[in-house]
Motif scaffolding. Structure first.
Motif, PDB file in Angstrom:
ATOM      1  N   PHE A 255      27.856 -41.561  13.938  1.00 19.41           N
ATOM      2  CA  PHE A 255      27.362 -42.343  15.080  1.00 19.41           C
ATOM      3  C   PHE A 255      27.625 -43.838  14.931  1.00 19.41           C
ATOM      4  N   ARG A 256      27.833 -44.305  13.705  1.00 20.14           N
ATOM      5  CA  ARG A 256      28.203 -45.705  13.503  1.00 20.14           C
ATOM      6  C   ARG A 256      29.706 -45.897  13.677  1.00 20.14           C
ATOM      7  N   LEU A 257      30.464 -44.781  13.796  1.00 15.24           N
ATOM      8  CA  LEU A 257      31.915 -44.780  13.978  1.00 15.24           C
ATOM      9  C   LEU A 257      32.622 -45.516  12.848  1.00 15.24           C
ATOM     10  N   LYS A 258      32.278 -45.130  11.627  1.00 15.54           N
ATOM     11  CA  LYS A 258      32.856 -45.749  10.430  1.00 15.54           C
ATOM     12  C   LYS A 258      33.854 -44.805   9.766  1.00 15.54           C
ATOM     13  N   CYS A 259      34.667 -45.364   8.897  1.00 11.90           N
ATOM     14  CA  CYS A 259      35.674 -44.612   8.156  1.00 11.90           C
ATOM     15  C   CYS A 259      34.994 -43.530   7.316  1.00 11.90           C
ATOM     16  N   PRO A 260      35.501 -42.301   7.337  1.00 11.13           N
ATOM     17  CA  PRO A 260      34.859 -41.239   6.559  1.00 11.13           C
ATOM     18  C   PRO A 260      35.062 -41.387   5.056  1.00 11.13           C
ATOM     19  N   ARG A 261      36.069 -42.115   4.647  1.00  7.46           N
ATOM     20  CA  ARG A 261      36.369 -42.247   3.217  1.00  7.46           C
ATOM     21  C   ARG A 261      35.510 -43.318   2.541  1.00  7.46           C
ATOM     22  N   CYS A 262      35.378 -44.498   3.169  1.00  6.13           N
ATOM     23  CA  CYS A 262      34.638 -45.591   2.531  1.00  6.13           C
ATOM     24  C   CYS A 262      33.313 -45.910   3.223  1.00  6.13           C
ATOM     25  N   HIS A 263      33.121 -45.439   4.434  1.00  4.97           N
ATOM     26  CA  HIS A 263      31.920 -45.696   5.241  1.00  4.97           C
ATOM     27  C   HIS A 263      31.730 -47.180   5.555  1.00  4.97           C
ATOM     28  N   LYS A 264      32.811 -47.958   5.491  1.00  6.46           N
ATOM     29  CA  LYS A 264      32.714 -49.394   5.753  1.00  6.46           C
ATOM     30  C   LYS A 264      33.609 -49.832   6.914  1.00  6.46           C
ATOM     31  N   GLY A 265      34.845 -49.391   6.952  1.00 11.81           N
ATOM     32  CA  GLY A 265      35.777 -49.796   7.998  1.00 11.81           C
ATOM     33  C   GLY A 265      35.487 -49.103   9.321  1.00 11.81           C
ATOM     34  N   ASN A 266      35.839 -49.757  10.424  1.00 10.58           N
ATOM     35  CA  ASN A 266      35.623 -49.194  11.757  1.00 10.58           C
ATOM     36  C   ASN A 266      36.717 -48.191  12.108  1.00 10.58           C
ATOM     37  N   LEU A 267      36.326 -47.089  12.753  1.00 11.89           N
ATOM     38  CA  LEU A 267      37.299 -46.099  13.211  1.00 11.89           C
ATOM     39  C   LEU A 267      38.078 -46.575  14.432  1.00 11.89           C
TER      40      LEU A 267
ATOM     41  N   LYS B 258      45.280 -47.722  10.049  1.00  7.28           N
ATOM     42  CA  LYS B 258      44.619 -47.504   8.755  1.00  7.28           C
ATOM     43  C   LYS B 258      43.265 -48.192   8.758  1.00  7.28           C
ATOM     44  N   CYS B 259      42.417 -47.750   7.859  1.00  5.83           N
ATOM     45  CA  CYS B 259      41.106 -48.383   7.677  1.00  5.83           C
ATOM     46  C   CYS B 259      41.325 -49.783   7.125  1.00  5.83           C
ATOM     47  N   PRO B 260      40.690 -50.806   7.713  1.00  3.43           N
ATOM     48  CA  PRO B 260      40.860 -52.165   7.204  1.00  3.43           C
ATOM     49  C   PRO B 260      40.255 -52.363   5.806  1.00  3.43           C
ATOM     50  N   HIS B 261      39.373 -51.497   5.382  1.00  5.49           N
ATOM     51  CA  HIS B 261      38.720 -51.665   4.082  1.00  5.49           C
ATOM     52  C   HIS B 261      39.404 -50.876   2.965  1.00  5.49           C
ATOM     53  N   CYS B 262      39.579 -49.555   3.150  1.00  7.83           N
ATOM     54  CA  CYS B 262      40.118 -48.711   2.073  1.00  7.83           C
ATOM     55  C   CYS B 262      41.555 -48.254   2.341  1.00  7.83           C
ATOM     56  N   HIS B 263      42.104 -48.599   3.489  1.00 13.21           N
ATOM     57  CA  HIS B 263      43.480 -48.271   3.884  1.00 13.21           C
ATOM     58  C   HIS B 263      43.726 -46.772   4.047  1.00 13.21           C
ATOM     59  N   GLN B 264      42.677 -46.023   4.379  1.00 14.77           N
ATOM     60  CA  GLN B 264      42.830 -44.601   4.699  1.00 14.77           C
ATOM     61  C   GLN B 264      43.612 -44.484   6.003  1.00 14.77           C
ATOM     62  N   ASP B 265      44.615 -43.631   6.020  1.00 17.02           N
ATOM     63  CA  ASP B 265      45.439 -43.427   7.208  1.00 17.02           C
ATOM     64  C   ASP B 265      44.638 -42.646   8.246  1.00 17.02           C
ATOM     65  N   PHE B 266      44.510 -43.206   9.462  1.00 18.35           N
ATOM     66  CA  PHE B 266      43.799 -42.532  10.546  1.00 18.35           C
ATOM     67  C   PHE B 266      44.725 -41.679  11.409  1.00 18.35           C
ATOM     68  N   THR B 267      46.033 -41.872  11.282  1.00 16.88           N
ATOM     69  CA  THR B 267      46.988 -41.035  12.025  1.00 16.88           C
ATOM     70  C   THR B 267      47.461 -39.928  11.096  1.00 16.88           C
ATOM     71  N   ILE B 268      46.651 -38.919  10.951  1.00 15.52           N
ATOM     72  CA  ILE B 268      46.881 -37.860   9.977  1.00 15.52           C
ATOM     73  C   ILE B 268      48.134 -37.054  10.319  1.00 15.52           C
ATOM     74  N   GLU B 269      48.283 -36.672  11.572  1.00 16.90           N
ATOM     75  CA  GLU B 269      49.480 -35.974  12.032  1.00 16.90           C
ATOM     76  C   GLU B 269      49.552 -36.117  13.546  1.00 16.90           C
TER      77      GLU B 269
END
Length: 129
Positions: A11-23, A41-52
């Motif tokens: 509900f906070r719409l945060k990155c699932p990997r770091c819970h800090k960056g905005n989705l 990508k996540c601005p904090h942990c650089h998790q790729d949001f475009t998975i496929e």
């Protein structure tokens, strides 16, 4: 750092990997411009949001039961308002339809957040090293 509650993170719409960056590029649930725009990508942990390609089309399968449950709740609420307050259906039905229409964007954002939280697991800072 303790693992945050996944439901709160959704509900906070945060990155699932770091819970800090905005989705989403524009934070918040009730947004009308660039409602589904997400960074690459996540601005904090650089998790790729475009998975496929087409990954977020599965969010439609998540949003559908949410919309059905919301509509059922609103119809039951409308029935009780009609019976107890004598609000005519001519007034009640358009109000319920407008309410469902206005809640569509937040539901789609939450559905995307649910989908990516199902796919990507939380990683604590200590686990990354």
């Amino acid at each position: 750092m303790k693992k945050r509650n996944v439901l709160v993170n959704i509900f906070r719409l945060k990155c699932p990997r770091c819970h800090k960056g905005n989705l989403f590029t524009v934070p918040g649930l009730f947004v009308m411009s660039k409602a589904l725009a997400m960074p690459q990508k996540c601005p904090h942990c650089h998790q790729d949001f475009t998975i496929e390609p087409g990954f977020y089309s599965a969010a439609l399968w998540i949003s559908y039961p949410i919309v059905v449950a919301l509509l059922a709740f609103l119809l039951v609420l409308g029935y009780y308002l009609h019976e107890s307050l004598k609000v005519p259906f001519k007034v009640l039905l358009p109000v319920l339809m407008i309410l469902c229409f206005l809640l569509q964007v937040p539901i789609m954002r939450i559905a995307r957040a649910i989908l990516i939280n199902i796919t990507i697991a939380y990683q604590d800072d200590e686990m990354k090293q």
